[in-house]
Design a protein around this motif. Structure first.
Motif, PDB file in Angstrom:
ATOM      1  N   ASN A  51       0.639  -1.491  -0.087  1.00 24.43           N
ATOM      2  CA  ASN A  51      -0.144  -0.104   0.118  1.00 24.43           C
ATOM      3  C   ASN A  51       0.850   1.313  -0.008  1.00 24.43           C
ATOM      4  O   ASN A  51       0.523   2.287   0.749  1.00 24.43           O
ATOM      5  N   ILE A  52       1.865   1.257  -0.872  1.00 24.20           N
ATOM      6  CA  ILE A  52       2.709   2.490  -0.979  1.00 24.20           C
ATOM      7  C   ILE A  52       2.158   3.291  -1.989  1.00 24.20           C
ATOM      8  O   ILE A  52       2.004   2.617  -3.295  1.00 24.20           O
ATOM      9  N   ASP A  53       1.712   4.516  -1.933  1.00 29.12           N
ATOM     10  CA  ASP A  53       1.338   5.377  -3.006  1.00 29.12           C
ATOM     11  C   ASP A  53       2.545   6.379  -3.683  1.00 29.12           C
ATOM     12  O   ASP A  53       2.207   6.380  -4.790  1.00 29.12           O
ATOM     13  N   PHE A  54       3.528   6.554  -2.823  1.00 31.24           N
ATOM     14  CA  PHE A  54       4.692   7.302  -3.710  1.00 31.24           C
ATOM     15  C   PHE A  54       5.780   7.200  -2.701  1.00 31.24           C
ATOM     16  O   PHE A  54       5.742   6.852  -1.475  1.00 31.24           O
ATOM     17  N   VAL A  55       6.959   7.404  -3.128  1.00 32.22           N
ATOM     18  CA  VAL A  55       8.160   7.408  -2.567  1.00 32.22           C
ATOM     19  C   VAL A  55       9.030   8.741  -2.712  1.00 32.22           C
ATOM     20  O   VAL A  55       8.949   9.219  -3.818  1.00 32.22           O
ATOM     21  N   ILE A  56       9.529   9.325  -1.739  1.00 37.04           N
ATOM     22  CA  ILE A  56      10.416  10.490  -1.675  1.00 37.04           C
ATOM     23  C   ILE A  56      11.918   9.883  -1.677  1.00 37.04           C
ATOM     24  O   ILE A  56      12.327   9.445  -0.516  1.00 37.04           O
ATOM     25  N   MET A  75       7.025  -0.894 -10.446  1.00 40.81           N
ATOM     26  CA  MET A  75       5.825  -1.473  -9.524  1.00 40.81           C
ATOM     27  C   MET A  75       4.575  -0.630  -9.528  1.00 40.81           C
ATOM     28  O   MET A  75       3.532  -0.704  -8.887  1.00 40.81           O
ATOM     29  N   GLY A  76       4.578   0.580 -10.312  1.00 31.35           N
ATOM     30  CA  GLY A  76       3.728   1.383 -10.364  1.00 31.35           C
ATOM     31  C   GLY A  76       3.582   2.288  -9.331  1.00 31.35           C
ATOM     32  O   GLY A  76       2.410   3.137  -9.155  1.00 31.35           O
TER      33      GLY A  76
END
Length: 265
Positions: A39-44, A59-60
């Motif tokens: 459930n990761i939406d974004f990564v900094i 992985m989108g």
């Protein structure tokens, strides 16, 4: 993380050393602290590892900055290839590989600058006065590749331009009276800097071809006050900008990320 809460974003800090990535028969996988991430939406991405950003992207998952920015910015050779391909002015630079290149065939006069392609903060950047000194440096630091760069006639001064969301948010002048490197972390002095239209044009020329979420773009200032491209920093620090202008880059970055994520919702 606090600014994220204000914008409805739940942000967790995870050290790069605690992440494992790879592939198996089911495809790509990512673990954090030995647990599969969900459930990761974004990564900094504040590391300098483009392969990590690429794994999330495959992985989108939206990554700030993109793996392309990280890949280009964290190797000075790739950075110069990219920017020079856009037609921006740069110092004469040679990609040097000690294993199969001779120091007697270097197309520079001494002194010149020796740079590690993956160094940061002025580390592994040397002013080389002669062949004996070059030999000693190459023996002391047995790296597979280096950048050799002609000396600018006007040394010890550069300008860092800060960019968030492909928009210029500020600039600082860094200068030193004791070192040819002007880095703030090496004791260089700093002051606010206002870009003119020509200088803004150079920055925007890069941004037209490379979507940057949060970067610093460094320019050497020559003896005529003209900008010469130097480096692109994607895991850029901003204490100098905050100390001078009280520009809160953390807040601006989170506001930008929140806006971008709403577009994807």
């Amino acid at each position: 993380m606090n600014y994220g809460k204000q914008e409805g974003l739940e942000i967790e800090c995870i050290c790069y050393e605690d992440i494992q990535i790879g592939v198996n028969q089911d495809g790509l996988w990512i673990n954090a602290n030995m647990q599969k991430v969900h459930n990761i939406d974004f990564v900094i991405n504040r590391t300098r590892e483009s392969i990590l950003g690429k794994q999330f992207e495959q992985m989108g998952i939206r990554v700030f900055n993109s793996s392309e920015v990280t890949y280009i910015a964290n190797h000075k050779g790739r950075t110069h290839q990219f920017v020079s391909g856009l037609g921006l002015p740069a110092l004469k630079t040679m990609f040097f590989y000690p294993k199969f290149m001779s120091i007697s065939n270097i197309p520079f006069v001494y002194p010149f600058v020796l740079k590690s392609p993956d160094g940061h903060g002025g580390e592994e950047v040397f002013k080389v006065e002669g062949e004996d000194e070059l030999k000693k440096l190459l023996e002391t630091y047995p790296k597979e590749e280096w950048l050799l760069q002609e000396m600018c006639k006007h040394v010890g001064e550069d300008v860092r331009v800060f960019v968030i969301g492909n928009q210029i948010i500020g600039a600082i002048r860094r200068y030193s009276n004791v070192d040819f490197r002007a880095n703030y972390c090496l004791g260089g002095q700093i002051e606010s800097y206002t870009l003119n239209e020509e200088q803004k044009g150079l920055v925007n020329h890069i941004l037209m071809d490379l979507q940057c979420d949060y970067v610093g773009i460094d320019f050497i200032v020559d003896e005529e006050g003209k900008f010469i491209f130097n480096e692109l920093e994607d895991a850029v620090g901003s204490r100098s900008l905050y100390n001078l202008n009280k520009i809160d880059t953390a807040k601006l970055y989170i506001l930008y990320i929140a806006k971008e994520m709403k577009k994807l919702a």
